[in-house]
Design an enzyme around this catalytic site. Structure first.
Site, PDB file in Angstrom:
ATOM      1  N   GLN A 128      23.507  67.089  46.727  1.00 15.85           N
ATOM      2  CA  GLN A 128      23.886  67.571  48.155  1.00 15.85           C
ATOM      3  C   GLN A 128      22.513  67.360  48.929  1.00 15.85           C
ATOM      4  OE1 GLN A 128      25.826  71.705  49.019  1.00 15.85           O
ATOM      5  NE2 GLN A 128      23.692  71.898  49.972  1.00 15.85           N
ATOM      6  N   GLY A 129      22.798  66.451  49.884  1.00 12.86           N
ATOM      7  CA  GLY A 129      21.860  66.073  50.803  1.00 12.86           C
ATOM      8  C   GLY A 129      22.058  66.665  52.202  1.00 12.86           C
ATOM      9  N   SER A 131      19.325  69.798  53.469  1.00 14.09           N
ATOM     10  CA  SER A 131      17.936  70.075  53.884  1.00 14.09           C
ATOM     11  C   SER A 131      17.054  68.884  54.141  1.00 14.09           C
ATOM     12  CB  SER A 131      17.423  71.071  53.089  1.00 14.09           C
ATOM     13  OG  SER A 131      18.080  72.297  52.882  1.00 14.09           O
ATOM     14  N   GLU A 246      29.736  77.583  48.943  1.00 14.72           N
ATOM     15  CA  GLU A 246      28.536  78.045  48.371  1.00 14.72           C
ATOM     16  C   GLU A 246      28.373  79.605  48.044  1.00 14.72           C
ATOM     17  OE1 GLU A 246      24.081  76.072  47.857  1.00 14.72           O
ATOM     18  OE2 GLU A 246      25.314  75.867  49.738  1.00 14.72           O
ATOM     19  N   ASN A 388      17.641  84.531  53.168  1.00 13.23           N
ATOM     20  CA  ASN A 388      17.855  86.050  53.462  1.00 13.23           C
ATOM     21  C   ASN A 388      17.965  86.362  54.798  1.00 13.23           C
ATOM     22  OD1 ASN A 388      18.038  86.637  50.553  1.00 13.23           O
ATOM     23  ND2 ASN A 388      16.904  88.366  50.650  1.00 13.23           N
ATOM     24  N   GLU A 389      17.015  85.772  55.522  1.00 14.63           N
ATOM     25  CA  GLU A 389      17.170  86.204  56.950  1.00 14.63           C
ATOM     26  C   GLU A 389      18.392  85.697  57.781  1.00 14.63           C
ATOM     27  OE1 GLU A 389      13.088  86.486  55.335  1.00 14.63           O
ATOM     28  OE2 GLU A 389      14.627  84.847  55.332  1.00 14.63           O
TER      29      GLU A 389
END
Length: 402
Positions: A128-129, A131, A246, A388-389
């Site tokens: 998976q590209g 980030s 996901e 998490n943020e």
């Protein structure tokens, strides 16, 4: 929500259990148990995929018309729970659970006919590209550029934290095809053959010594326009759909429950340092009981989501809640595992793999050998798939209405 199984569902569960007893290879189970990272190596994962594919169960989340089982949401959950309880490895999620739903919802008939069977057969191994060095949580700021030239795109940029890119032969990726519109509107979803000229993969070693992630460089890579999924500018919509899968495409509680069971079993024989067994220590028992309650609560939330899906409703932002809770619990259980083994749990063996005849000998036992490595690797849980943020923000806005 009725959590009692019907006779048909109980029979299905028993069928899965029997299959796992007979068909889960011992070396695959041992390899999964000795893998500290989230993704098992292809020699383990693909071997198990092949067993399931021969049975017709690999696409257990897929609709029947696309080569899947067509199982109900509850049957899919029961399958995952039994696989976790049997110690089976995690499946190779990127093609099976992330790309495949994108293809049958947004892809062309030609794309579905070509890529879906190759995911099941293992001919194509996907990464998976998404980030980039400057676009992680703020994914819409990605800069990898794809310029249409005739019937092909010329792609330039780089992707980072790309899991198993060193094993993959294809990458599904987000690229910027328009710089003149709002940043989300200029993103498209492209399939890239990693054997193409101009693609290079640079390894990134984790603190635990695992080679799981990479940086992928794309320099004047020519990609056929037919590899565009959906239309130009539809990439952001597709990405949100994929990320929802996901975060909520599988249940986390069964694997957490299995790992907690293993911790409790080992604590029956580990010393408390005072002449007794750790399992009898009151503070340890309170710690385990707290973790057990949290895992059970997560399972109830996941079952509630499954109930909603079974009624034809989308999981929605609740998947952010399960991702948040599962990430924190994963880290807590891995910390407990380190503490379980005391000083022996602090060893950090960097040789890989830790399974097979050439694996290094552990200090104390295999569980102690992988404890620190697994703990260090699990720090990424609160980052990948949305930090998490980010999950807290989604929950605050979409669930709590803040």
């Amino acid at each position: 929500m009725d959590i009692e199984l019907s006779p048909d569902d109980a029979a299905f569960r028993d069928m899965v259990r029997a299959f796992l007893r007979e068909s889960l290879p011992a070396e695959v189970k041992a390899g999964a148990a000795a893998t500290p990272s989230v993704f098992v190596e292809p020699e383990i994962g693909q071997a198990w995929n092949a067993v399931l594919n021969e049975k017709g169960w690999l696409g257990y989340q897929w609709p029947a018309e696309h080569g899947g089982t067509g199982w109900t949401p509850l049957q899919r959950y029961l399958f995952e729970k039994e696989c976790a309880s049997a110690g089976a490895p995690n499946l190779t999620v990127l093609g099976l659970k992330l790309l495949a739903p994108v293809l049958w919802n947004f892809g062309s008939d030609e794309q579905k006919a070509h890529y879906l069977p190759r995911i099941l057969s293992g001919e194509d191994y996907w990464c998976q590209g998404f980030s980039e060095p400057g676009a992680g949580s703020d994914l819409a700021s990605l800069k990898t550029r794809a310029v249409l030239e005739g019937d092909s795109y010329r792609v330039n940029g780089s992707k980072i934290w790309t899991t198993h890119a060193h094993h993959a032969n294809w990458m599904f990726t987000l690229v910027r095809t328009n710089t003149e519109v709002k940043k989300q509107a200029g993103i498209s979803f492209l399939l890239i053959d990693l054997s193409s000229p101009g693609v290079s993969v640079r390894p990134i070693l984790t603190n635990a010594g695992d080679h799981e992630v990479n940086q992928v460089f794309l320099e004047d890579v020519i990609v056929p326009a037919e590899n565009l999924v959906g239309g130009e500018g539809q990439g952001w919509t597709i990405a949100k759909f994929l990320l929802e899968n996901e975060r909520g495409g599988s249940c986390h509680a069964p694997k957490l429950c299995y790992d907690l069971d293993q911790i409790e079993a080992v604590s029956q024989r580990e010393s408390d340092g005072r002449g007794g067994k750790l399992a009898d220590d009151p503070q340890w028992r309170r710690r385990i009981a707290k973790a057990r309650l949290q895992v059970d609560a997560l399972e109830m939330i996941e079952l509630k989501i499954i109930s909603e899906i079974a009624k034809g409703r989308k999981p929605g932002p609740q998947t952010s809640l399960t991702k948040l809770l599962a990430s924190n619990l994963r880290q807590e259980l891995d910390l407990i595992s380190v503490d379980l083994f005391g000083v022996a749990g602090l060893q950090l063996e960097t040789t890989r793999p830790l399974y097979g005849p050439d694996a290094p000998q552990p200090v104390h036992d295999k569980g102690a050998q992988i404890a620190s490595a697994r703990y260090l690797n699990s720090r990424a849980w609160t980052i990948f798939g949305g930090t998490n943020e980010i999950q807290n923000t989604i929950i605050a806005k979409s669930v709590l209405g803040l």
